[in-house]
Design a protein around this motif. Structure first.
Motif, PDB file in Angstrom:
ATOM      1  N   GLY B 128      45.825  57.464  67.427  1.00  0.00           N
ATOM      2  CA  GLY B 128      45.163  58.209  66.343  1.00  0.00           C
ATOM      3  C   GLY B 128      43.922  57.454  65.873  1.00  0.00           C
ATOM      4  O   GLY B 128      43.926  56.228  65.800  1.00  0.00           O
ATOM      5  N   ALA B 129      42.867  58.197  65.544  1.00  0.00           N
ATOM      6  CA  ALA B 129      41.596  57.536  65.205  1.00  0.00           C
ATOM      7  C   ALA B 129      41.656  56.833  63.849  1.00  0.00           C
ATOM      8  O   ALA B 129      42.351  57.269  62.937  1.00  0.00           O
ATOM      9  N   TRP B 130      40.914  55.752  63.765  1.00  0.00           N
ATOM     10  CA  TRP B 130      40.753  54.994  62.516  1.00  0.00           C
ATOM     11  C   TRP B 130      39.362  55.251  61.949  1.00  0.00           C
ATOM     12  O   TRP B 130      38.458  55.674  62.674  1.00  0.00           O
ATOM     13  N   MET B 131      39.213  54.952  60.692  1.00  0.00           N
ATOM     14  CA  MET B 131      37.865  54.911  60.119  1.00  0.00           C
ATOM     15  C   MET B 131      37.781  53.680  59.220  1.00  0.00           C
ATOM     16  O   MET B 131      38.672  53.443  58.414  1.00  0.00           O
ATOM     17  N   SER B 154      43.544  53.134  69.827  1.00  0.00           N
ATOM     18  CA  SER B 154      42.833  54.062  68.943  1.00  0.00           C
ATOM     19  C   SER B 154      41.334  53.771  68.918  1.00  0.00           C
ATOM     20  O   SER B 154      40.926  52.615  69.029  1.00  0.00           O
ATOM     21  N   PRO B 155      40.521  54.833  68.727  1.00  0.00           N
ATOM     22  CA  PRO B 155      39.092  54.596  68.452  1.00  0.00           C
ATOM     23  C   PRO B 155      38.878  54.379  66.963  1.00  0.00           C
ATOM     24  O   PRO B 155      39.798  54.594  66.171  1.00  0.00           O
ATOM     25  N   CYS B 156      37.683  53.963  66.588  1.00  0.00           N
ATOM     26  CA  CYS B 156      37.422  53.732  65.165  1.00  0.00           C
ATOM     27  C   CYS B 156      36.021  54.201  64.783  1.00  0.00           C
ATOM     28  O   CYS B 156      35.043  53.846  65.445  1.00  0.00           O
ATOM     29  N   TYR B 157      35.953  55.019  63.740  1.00  0.00           N
ATOM     30  CA  TYR B 157      34.656  55.423  63.175  1.00  0.00           C
ATOM     31  C   TYR B 157      34.248  54.392  62.117  1.00  0.00           C
ATOM     32  O   TYR B 157      35.111  53.759  61.509  1.00  0.00           O
ATOM     33  N   PHE B 158      32.940  54.303  61.875  1.00  0.00           N
ATOM     34  CA  PHE B 158      32.461  53.331  60.892  1.00  0.00           C
ATOM     35  C   PHE B 158      31.491  53.961  59.897  1.00  0.00           C
ATOM     36  O   PHE B 158      30.618  54.737  60.291  1.00  0.00           O
ATOM     37  N   VAL B 159      31.678  53.620  58.641  1.00  0.00           N
ATOM     38  CA  VAL B 159      30.669  53.924  57.612  1.00  0.00           C
ATOM     39  C   VAL B 159      30.345  52.593  56.954  1.00  0.00           C
ATOM     40  O   VAL B 159      31.249  51.913  56.444  1.00  0.00           O
ATOM     41  N   ASP B 160      29.086  52.228  56.973  1.00  0.00           N
ATOM     42  CA  ASP B 160      28.720  50.898  56.490  1.00  0.00           C
ATOM     43  C   ASP B 160      28.493  50.872  54.982  1.00  0.00           C
ATOM     44  O   ASP B 160      28.070  51.866  54.385  1.00  0.00           O
ATOM     45  N   LEU B 161      28.818  49.742  54.395  1.00  0.00           N
ATOM     46  CA  LEU B 161      28.442  49.471  53.007  1.00  0.00           C
ATOM     47  C   LEU B 161      27.884  48.054  52.955  1.00  0.00           C
ATOM     48  O   LEU B 161      28.505  47.136  53.485  1.00  0.00           O
ATOM     49  N   ASP B 162      26.722  47.914  52.360  1.00  0.00           N
ATOM     50  CA  ASP B 162      26.094  46.592  52.284  1.00  0.00           C
ATOM     51  C   ASP B 162      26.451  45.941  50.941  1.00  0.00           C
ATOM     52  O   ASP B 162      25.874  46.286  49.914  1.00  0.00           O
ATOM     53  N   PRO B 163      27.409  45.020  50.934  1.00  0.00           N
ATOM     54  CA  PRO B 163      27.848  44.452  49.651  1.00  0.00           C
ATOM     55  C   PRO B 163      26.784  43.576  48.996  1.00  0.00           C
ATOM     56  O   PRO B 163      26.774  43.414  47.778  1.00  0.00           O
ATOM     57  N   ARG B 164      25.877  43.023  49.809  1.00  0.00           N
ATOM     58  CA  ARG B 164      24.820  42.179  49.226  1.00  0.00           C
ATOM     59  C   ARG B 164      23.928  43.042  48.322  1.00  0.00           C
ATOM     60  O   ARG B 164      23.544  42.630  47.233  1.00  0.00           O
ATOM     61  N   PHE B 165      23.624  44.247  48.791  1.00  0.00           N
ATOM     62  CA  PHE B 165      22.784  45.158  48.012  1.00  0.00           C
ATOM     63  C   PHE B 165      23.516  45.574  46.732  1.00  0.00           C
ATOM     64  O   PHE B 165      22.940  45.560  45.640  1.00  0.00           O
ATOM     65  N   VAL B 166      24.799  45.876  46.858  1.00  0.00           N
ATOM     66  CA  VAL B 166      25.572  46.319  45.690  1.00  0.00           C
ATOM     67  C   VAL B 166      25.625  45.205  44.646  1.00  0.00           C
ATOM     68  O   VAL B 166      25.439  45.449  43.442  1.00  0.00           O
ATOM     69  N   LYS B 167      25.863  43.988  45.101  1.00  0.00           N
ATOM     70  CA  LYS B 167      25.936  42.875  44.142  1.00  0.00           C
ATOM     71  C   LYS B 167      24.612  42.681  43.422  1.00  0.00           C
ATOM     72  O   LYS B 167      24.580  42.370  42.234  1.00  0.00           O
ATOM     73  N   LYS B 168      23.515  42.848  44.163  1.00  0.00           N
ATOM     74  CA  LYS B 168      22.199  42.725  43.527  1.00  0.00           C
ATOM     75  C   LYS B 168      22.015  43.804  42.471  1.00  0.00           C
ATOM     76  O   LYS B 168      21.529  43.550  41.370  1.00  0.00           O
ATOM     77  N   LEU B 169      22.387  45.023  42.834  1.00  0.00           N
ATOM     78  CA  LEU B 169      22.228  46.134  41.887  1.00  0.00           C
ATOM     79  C   LEU B 169      23.018  45.872  40.614  1.00  0.00           C
ATOM     80  O   LEU B 169      22.523  46.083  39.505  1.00  0.00           O
ATOM     81  N   ILE B 170      24.234  45.404  40.785  1.00  0.00           N
ATOM     82  CA  ILE B 170      25.080  45.185  39.604  1.00  0.00           C
ATOM     83  C   ILE B 170      24.551  44.021  38.772  1.00  0.00           C
ATOM     84  O   ILE B 170      24.491  44.100  37.550  1.00  0.00           O
TER      85      ILE B 170
END
Lengths: 478, 359
Positions: B128-131, B154-170
């Motif tokens: 079964g696929a992962w994400m 299983s295959p795996c889909y990816f959605v990226d999140l850049d935590p460095r950018f989020v930390k800067k924003l916060i």
């Protein structure tokens, strides 16, 4: 039954015991008096998805019925023994007074006065809503539309709920949200950290009166949760200091209740009789322990500032802390002693700027900040400022504090800025006309009326009826 | 639930033997890396002669300074035995300035293949696929998750999140942009969930929360969630289990990072009251909970202390690194015959607000 009461979160009426709990403590000795569950923003968001059912529960009643139930709630609140938490505890009116006094520092006599204000608001809701809606036949709200004043009228709710981020300083501020229930609007309340008692007791009073429990959300929560309440409720009230409220100043969905900077003004025509008004002025400064946004924090006069400051100082300076159950108590203790330290520091720092004198110092005969029976208190402070530009001239603190400043009458309105309540002691028609036209005053009293005088049927920092219901045009062919 | 003292002793013996093997490897010029061989010269003592067990390692090595992972070129960490084999570079930190880097070859595969045995086929059906919705980019996690999925067929889909950018924003108090960015990430994940058959999810708690608010994860086909990245205090865990996953989806909280690998949690029981305890992949990594003031001392069981990590693989040796986390020290619990760390949160969380963002 466990020894300590536990106040649960009320998830649209459903009690929820969280693993995160805070303690509400006796401000004098640190004794824990209750545990309070708190939840994260996610739970508030999740519950808000069911808010339509809360609204539907209220909609089963007419506005008239809800007004009657609110009046019954007022009696339960003032006199009843109501559930306190989810572990089998109950709370009588006397226990509420005692407990709130222990945790907030308010003496019994002030808690009772606050209770009376809340009771009055609940039992006079018909008059209150009549005033706020300018005489609307409220059955039009039930039906959605109708005819009155020779015209078609239709109203729609502006939001699904009223969010409330409450303060801890004064129980009577809860009066502001009471009309929401009769106006068929569920409430989502974040109580003040040190004051869960009043909103919880009010909710229990409403439920005991027969209002559906689903209409009440009680969510002790963190900063993120408070933000969520303000963001998701559609309409919300926030109480806080200038920094907190400034974030929402331009958001019409959020009614901001920040510092009041309320004032007493004396006109040229009445200034020679200033001694006649001292009792009213002193009461406006010190009633309710000086904790309200409608307490006067500046007395603006065309002359005799030094003399008036001295006379007020003579009256208020000697006031000392008393036992909480002393019926003559005038001062409130601080639930958070650091707040008292901060205020003390701010006043002392301000006095370092030339042009201000602590007129109370010589009558106080001791320090401003005092410890009494384990509690921390700030004794009254009247500062004579030479100009309105002095840093202490337009300051508001959570204690009996006021400046007395000389400003020529024709410059008063340009100097005073925003003022929640203004008492103008004048009979000068020109001055009164100018005051009436001045947009920066929310509540205006003409003559020697305390700034603390409240009429709930008139707007207070916004009109709750207009905040929750909006008129629309309507035509129906059938 | 308690662990037989014999098993604890066996685990200790196995760790001691592993320590000897790893010390021999990293401090032998034939197999070791330039960094540790040079360190040995300046330290003036021979770990191979003096470190015979884990207690010796704790007694003799100072706390590892992770600045070395930022200041040194990656090549200094290549053990002689790996010379000439291309390596992966995995990064940590880097919100501002140069990130820290750990190189590797197969460690992540070993860690995640072992972890595969700890997740149920009911929750993560084979094939079964992962994400993965979370920090990909230069992180070990991205390759590790894909390897874990592939290892289970299983295959795996990816959605990226850049935590460095989020930390800067916060940090800059740009909360509106942070929210927009989070919505952008979540929207991509929702789109994939709606159009592809996805049964397993790896994400961070905050993103899981946001995802569940936009889509019914169970109805979308998700049966298992593998979560890590930020603090999960007991009430928050309860919220995830009861309110977000509604008790219908398997939940696998983990504690891990680029320098350690992956510490799995023991399944929650009623007695745990939603307090999660993690166990390091010993003997490849050892987690201790130490007195922050006297870091050579362990705190007592069920007390808070600072997390100290020792990584012991042939690819990477890192003794006594003081993590920027604190945790409760917990007793061994089956199937783990060594100490656990519970309720991990940023070090000093009680004293100050820590920027964790959505990551």
């Amino acid at each position: 039954m466990p020894e300590l009461p536990h106040i649960p979160v009320l998830r649209l009426g459903r009690p929820y015991e969280s693993l995160d709990q805070s303690e509400v403590k006796n401000h004098r000795n640190g004794e824990v008096l209750a545990k309070v569950s708190s939840v994260n923003a996610g739970i508030i968001r999740k519950d808000f998805r069911k808010i339509d059912s809360a609204r539907a529960a209220l909609n089963k009643h007419s506005v008239a019925e809800l007004i009657e139930l609110s009046a019954k709630a007022g009696e339960h609140f003032l006199n009843g023994t109501l559930p306190l938490g989810d572990k089998g505890h109950t709370q009588s009116a006397a226990q509420y007074i005692e407990t709130l006094s222990l945790t907030s520092g308010l003496p019994h006599v002030m808690v009772k006065r606050n209770m009376t204000k809340i009771h009055f608001a609940l039992t006079h809701l018909k008059n209150v809503l009549n005033g706020l809606s300018r005489g609307l036949d409220l059955s039009i709200i039930d039906q959605g539309m109708g005819e009155q004043f020779g015209t078609k009228l239709a109203f729609f709710p502006t939001s699904k709920a009223l969010g409330l981020v409450m303060p801890s300083n004064s129980p009577a501020v809860n009066s502001l949200w009471l009309p929401a229930i009769a106006l068929k609007t569920p409430v989502i309340i974040k109580p003040g950290r040190e004051e869960p008692w009043t909103p919880y007791r009010l909710i229990q009073a409403f439920i005991a009166a027969g209002v559906p429990a689903e209409a009440f959300g009680f969510y002790p929560t963190d900063h993120e949760g408070a933000g969520e309440i303000l963001r998701t409720s559609g309409r919300a009230l926030i109480f806080g200091d200038k920094n907190t409220t400034a974030q929402y100043a331009n958001n019409p969905a959020v009614q901001v209740h920040g510092p009041g900077w309320s004032k007493i003004l004396i006109g040229n025509d009445c200034i020679e009789h200033w001694r006649d008004y001292l009792d009213v002025i002193a009461g406006a400064i010190s009633d309710n322990g000086g904790r309200s946004c409608i307490n006067a924090s500046a007395v603006v006069v065309p002359k005799y500032a030094a003399e008036i400051a001295d006379a007020l100082a003579l009256k208020l300076g000697p006031v000392e802390p008393t036992a909480p159950d002393d019926e003559t108590a005038k001062l409130s203790g601080f639930a958070n002693p650091k707040m008292a330290e901060f205020i003390e520091g701010s006043i002392e720092e301000g006095l370092k700027t030339p042009g201000a004198v602590d007129a109370t110092a010589k009558y106080r005969k001791g320090p401003r900040k005092v410890e009494f029976e384990g509690g921390t208190y700030l004794r009254p402070t009247i500062v004579h400022c030479e100009s309105f530009e002095h840093p202490l001239a337009n300051k508001e603190f959570l204690c009996p504090y006021a400046s007395v400043v000389e400003v020529p009458q024709d410059q008063m309105l340009e100097k005073i800025g925003y003022s929640l309540a203004v008492t103008a002691i004048t009979k000068d028609e020109k001055f009164i006309t100018d005051l009436m036209a001045f947009p920066e005053i929310e509540r205006l009293n003409i003559g020697p009326v305390s700034t603390m005088a409240i009429s709930w049927d008139q707007p207070h920092e916004g009109n709750m009826f207009e905040f929750l219901w909006k008129r629309r045009s309507i035509e129906r062919a059938w | 639930m308690s662990v037989d003292p014999t098993a604890i002793q066996q685990a200790q013996d196995q760790l001691n033997a592993h320590v000897r093997e790893i010390i021999e490897w990293h401090f032998n010029p034939a197999t070791g890396c330039p960094f540790w061989l040079n360190w040995q010269k300046s330290a003036g003592w021979d770990p191979r002669a003096e470190v015979k067990n884990f207690a010796d390692l704790i007694a003799r090595f100072p706390h590892f300074k992770d600045e070395s992972l930022r200041d040194e070129q990656p090549e200094v960490w290549v053990p002689a035995a790996f010379k000439g084999k291309p390596f992966n570079i995995f990064e940590t930190g880097g919100t501002t300035g140069m990130p820290k880097q750990r190189i590797g070859w197969n460690d992540y595969k070993v860690d995640y293949e072992e972890f595969s045995g700890k997740i149920s086929d009911d929750h993560f059906p084979r094939g079964g696929a992962w994400m993965m919705v979370g920090p990909t980019g230069p992180r070990r996690l991205r390759l590790a998750i894909e390897h874990l999925a592939n290892f289970r067929g299983s295959p795996c889909y990816f959605v990226d999140l850049d935590p460095r950018f989020v930390k800067k924003l916060i940090s800059n108090k740009q909360f509106d942009i942070a929210r927009q960015y989070m919505d952008h990430v979540v929207d991509q994940a929702v789109t994939l969930l709606k159009h592809r058959k996805i049964t397993g999810l790896f994400t961070t708690p905050k993103l899981l929360e946001a995802l569940a608010e936009k889509v019914d994860l169970y109805d979308a086909g998700v049966r298992g969630v593998f979560c890590g990245g930020t603090t999960m205090a007991p009430q928050y865990t309860r919220y995830i289990v009861e309110e977000v996953l509604e008790g219908r989806i398997g939940f696998y909280p983990t504690y891990g990072n680029t320098l350690m690998g992956l510490a799995a949690s023991v399944p929650l029981t009623e007695e745990d009251n939603f307090s999660i305890t993690y166990y390091s992949p010993q003997p490849r990594a050892v987690l201790r909970v130490v007195n922050p003031e006297k870091t050579d001392e362990l705190v007592s069981y069920d007390e808070w202390g600072r997390v100290e990590l020792t990584t012991l693989t042939k690819e990477f040796f890192m003794p006594r690194f003081l993590e920027r986390d604190e945790a409760i020290r917990r007793k061994p619990r089956a199937p783990y015959a060594w100490d656990g760390v519970a309720e991990v949160r940023p070090f000093g969380a009680m004293q100050k607000t820590i920027v964790e963002g959505v990551y």
